[in-house]
Design an enzyme around this catalytic site. Structure first.
Site: not given
Ligand code: EPZ
Length: 420
Positions: A22-23, A116, A121, A307, A329, A399
């Site tokens: 998915k990702n 979410c 996020r 995840d 995270l 999802r």
């Molecule tokens: C991706 O989400 C995945 N989703 C998530 O999978 C996964 O848990 C996550 O990466 C971490 O591996 C998809 O790829 C669609 P991040 P993403 O930006 O990109 C902070 C699932 O279950 N952050 O890597 O949204 C954030 O708050 C889903 O399949 C900022 O502060 O995660 C978090 O603490 C859930 N500012 C950390 O970074 C930003 O602008 C990592 O978030 C962006 C992120």
């Protein structure tokens, strides 16, 4: 609404075929916005999030056909640049269209995704990087309004935190930018690697693929002829089914899986007593009859993935001893804990750390899914609980898991999808 009714089984056996990730699919579908041709994608998982993003593309004017894991995406007819709240609110990964639309059209309006269940996020790092590339960004009435009338320009981006979709957004923006972009502290997840590989194969020079420093030479605004590609296997789906084998002490084999994407997950399952036989595309788990406790800290790839945290927490309830699981995270990714406690699990939460006292006998009851991976943790617990477990609100599960109950039934699980 659907719910799942599950009960314990003596053991599972057989093989489970792993679907496309998915990702990986989500950024690669967003990437078709950069194409000047009709793009063919295969091995897409049949899950709600993929259908949502394909619908978003059609709302923007693309024509899409999606059948049996294969999509034909024609974005040459794109004419809209607004990703509206009704779609974005159902899937925050819609933010992945921000970079591509802005790079292609020089302006776009994307609804703020909002938080979410698992956390706030934020997307501040996405926006800051696009501003560095010359975009002007305003937040108006819940929408990100971004403009870059002369196009985006390549520059040096250093991410304060590693962000998976943030890295993907900037890779796609940089692919059409004028000049070279260097992304430092880039995410190295296999899903980000595939995005880079598909762009490289389509003529965008990218160096450092798989490392924390990516160098991308933009096309200067020219759209890309994107070669067809097949989605990589879903390492989180695979990890979830390996946990199903471990928790039920069953030997099962996964096919169409990429073992090298599961290093940290296999290592933790080995610490808990499992052993594995792997080939290039299969993994067979030889589970331990005496599950050992484990210490886990979730971090970015290649370390242990957040995840998989919920699934290992469920498994840890069956370990003989005390397991410590720290979520680094996301600020609210323990919502499966209260439901597992209702099933009899002995878990103590202290901030971002869960202490799991095992082994506890779990008993089936009505439980509620709260987010995608929490749902799968409840399914794992149900497989070893006495009595019946009814898992409600499984739209969360749908999802990200393609035919989960069918795949589990295929290896002998007693699990049915019913209507409330
Ligand atoms: C991706 O989400 C995945 N989703 C998530 O999978 C996964 O848990 C996550 O990466 C971490 O591996 C998809 O790829 C669609 P991040 P993403 O930006 O990109 C902070 C699932 O279950 N952050 O890597 O949204 C954030 O708050 C889903 O399949 C900022 O502060 O995660 C978090 O603490 C859930 N500012 C950390 O970074 C930003 O602008 C990592 O978030 C962006 C992120």
């Amino acid at each position: 609404m659907d719910y799942l009714k599950a009960q314990s089984v003596k053991s599972l056996q057989g093989t489970i075929d792993i679907s496309g990730a998915k990702n990986a699919s989500l950024p690669l579908i967003a990437m078709t916005i950069l194409a000047n041709n009709v793009v063919n994608i295969t091995n897409l998982p049949q899950v709600a999030d993929i259908k949502t993003l394909l619908k978003l593309l059609t709302n923007l004017g693309a024509t899409v056909s999606f059948d049996n894991g294969a999509a034909i995406v024609n974005t040459t007819t794109l004419h809209e640049t607004k990703a509206t709240y009704d779609i974005v609110k159902t899937m925050r990964a819609s933010i992945l269209v921000l970079g591509p639309i802005l790079a292609r059209f020089g302006h776009c309006e994307v609804s703020l995704p909002g938080g979410c269940a698992i956390g706030q996020r934020p997307i501040d790092l996405h926006l800051k990087a696009l501003e560095q590339m010359g975009a002007h960004i305003e937040i108006k009435a819940g929408y990100i309004e971004a403009t870059a009338p002369e196009g985006l320009k390549g520059c040096n981006i250093i991410f304060d935190k590693i962000t998976v979709t943030g890295t993907a957004n900037i890779i796609m923006a940089a692919a059409l930018a004028h000049g070279k972009t260097v992304i430092t502290n880039a995410a190295r997840e296999p899903e980000v690697v595939q995005l880079c590989e598909v762009l490289l194969n389509s003529g965008i020079p990218i160096e450092g693929i798989g490392t924390a420093i990516l160098t991308i030479k933009g096309s200067g605004g020219k759209l890309i002829n994107i070669k067809e590609f097949s989605i990589i296997p879903d390492r989180i789906e695979a990890g979830t089914y390996l946990c199903a084998g471990a928790i039920t002490k069953s030997e099962i084999t996964l096919t169409n899986v990429e073992p090298k994407h599961l290093g940290a997950v296999l290592a933790k399952l080995e610490e808990m007593g499992s052993r594995f036989t792997t080939t290039d595309t299969t993994i067979t788990i030889h589970p331990s009859q005496d599950i050992k406790p484990v210490k886990i800290v979730t971090q970015e790839y290649p370390a242990f993935p957040t995840d998989m945290q919920a699934q290992f927490l469920a498994l840890a309830t069956q370990a003989n001893g005390v397991s410590i699981i720290e979520e680094r995270l996301f600020e609210n990714r323990f919502m499966h804990v209260s439901e597992l406690q209702r099933m009899g699990a002995d878990i103590t939460l202290n901030g971002h750390t869960a202490t799991v006292n095992g082994k506890t006998d779990l008993s089936g009851t009505d439980v509620m899914a709260t987010d995608l991976r929490a749902s799968s943790a409840l399914v794992l617990a149900a497989l070893v609980s006495s009595g019946e477990t009814n898992i409600h609100r499984i739209y969360h599960l749908d999802r990200g898991y393609d035919s989960l109950e069918k795949k589990l039934k295929g290896v002998g699980a007693k699990i049915e999808r019913l209507k409330e």
